[in-house]
Design an enzyme around this catalytic site. Sequence first.
Site, mmCIF file in Angstrom:
data_model
loop_
_atom_site.group_PDB
_atom_site.id
_atom_site.type_symbol
_atom_site.label_atom_id
_atom_site.label_comp_id
_atom_site.label_asym_id
_atom_site.label_seq_id
_atom_site.Cartn_x
_atom_site.Cartn_y
_atom_site.Cartn_z
ATOM 1 N N ASP A 10 0.846 -1.210 0.000
ATOM 2 C CA ASP A 10 0.000 0.000 0.000
ATOM 3 C C ASP A 10 0.875 1.252 0.000
ATOM 4 O O ASP A 10 0.846 2.050 0.930
ATOM 5 C CB ASP A 10 -0.954 0.007 1.206
ATOM 6 N N HIS A 240 9.313 -0.103 8.473
ATOM 7 C CA HIS A 240 8.678 -1.366 8.863
ATOM 8 C C HIS A 240 8.753 -2.413 7.738
ATOM 9 O O HIS A 240 9.054 -3.562 7.957
ATOM 10 C CB HIS A 240 7.194 -1.131 9.166
HETATM 11 O O1 RIB Z 1 2.138 -0.308 10.915
HETATM 12 C C1 RIB Z 1 3.054 -0.084 9.868
HETATM 13 C C2 RIB Z 1 2.493 -0.603 8.567
HETATM 14 O O2 RIB Z 1 1.330 0.144 8.206
HETATM 15 C C3 RIB Z 1 3.462 -0.415 7.383
HETATM 16 O O3 RIB Z 1 3.216 -1.412 6.426
HETATM 17 C C4 RIB Z 1 3.066 0.919 6.832
HETATM 18 O O4 RIB Z 1 3.405 1.063 5.444
HETATM 19 C C5 RIB Z 1 1.579 0.856 6.995
HETATM 20 O O5 RIB Z 1 1.047 0.123 5.887
HETATM 21 CA CA CA Z 2 2.790 -0.790 4.076
#
Ligand code: RIB
Ligand code: CA
Length: 313
Positions: A10, A240
């Site tokens: 995303d 992340h």
């Molecule tokens: O909580 C972090 C996640 O949520 C990551 O994948 C960030 O891109 C959002 O999608």
């Molecule tokens: Ca993400």
Amino acid sequence: MSHKIILDTDPGIDDAMAIFFAFQHPEIDVLGLTTVFGNVPVDMAAKNAITLCDLAKQSIPVCKGVARPWVGPESTYAHFVHGDDGFGNIDYPAAKGEPDPRSSAQFIVDMARQYPGEITLVAIGPLGNLALALRLEPDLPKLIKGVSIMGGAAFVGGNVTPVAEANIWNDAYAAEIVFAADWELTMFGLDVTYACPFSPDFLTQLKSVNPSLGGFVHDAAQFYTQFYSQNEEQDVCYFHDAMPLAHLIEPSLFELKTGHARVSTDPLNQGQTSIALPNTTASPDWLEAQTIKVATKVNNQQLTQLYIDTYAL
Ligand code: RIB
Ligand code: CA
């Protein structure tokens, strides 16, 4: 050893950094990007994924997937974290390409049938496309090598509510379906991603070793760093989404634990990922649930070096 993957994403700034890492690494063969709502609406996610492929000179399918959660209202998205454009409001010119005509879920099923047992699904957004793919092809777990996700929070608090991480919270019912499927699932949650903060110097290093892709991440992550640095003494941000990909390349950087996993779908605890480690419960609610692997520790220094070395290739 080469890893065939489908990246479900995303984009999103940390998604962009992860996508470029995958494109850069010679041991990763990205069959396609399947987009999903989450940080941004799915139309924007697809357009952003096409832009990232164009910048990285990758001609691979980009598919558009689910636009809203399995159950409940449309998301309000995370523009406050990723910017109105999903790229930190840097007004980067959008590429002209169009998404592949197949939906994200259909692409996942088609590729799994074409490469039985060879593909790792790497999901770094909410899990609606994987849940839908499981409904389209009930034998999907037999056709997929493994599933690695950025999502969840096993033994730490959440980032959307005190108990839930964004990707799981955004589509808890879909996550429940994905966690309950009979495949090898490895979860890279906030337990490890929040344990690995990145300073502005890391962004400068990425830009220095790769002015094009690293430069994009550097620029897009300025807004993202401002979000994460509120109430912090030092500027910081968190990438992340690259962790599941780093694990494919260097599994020894991580400590994993195995446990029975449940995903909460009740309104108060929506998106909570509860993991029962061995000999910690007699509850059938957990003992009868699928077991998954959960990353609990990471070697920050070696992980950071892997990112820089890969961007420098
Ligand atoms: O909580 C972090 C996640 O949520 C990551 O994948 C960030 O891109 C959002 O999608
Ligand atoms: Ca993400």
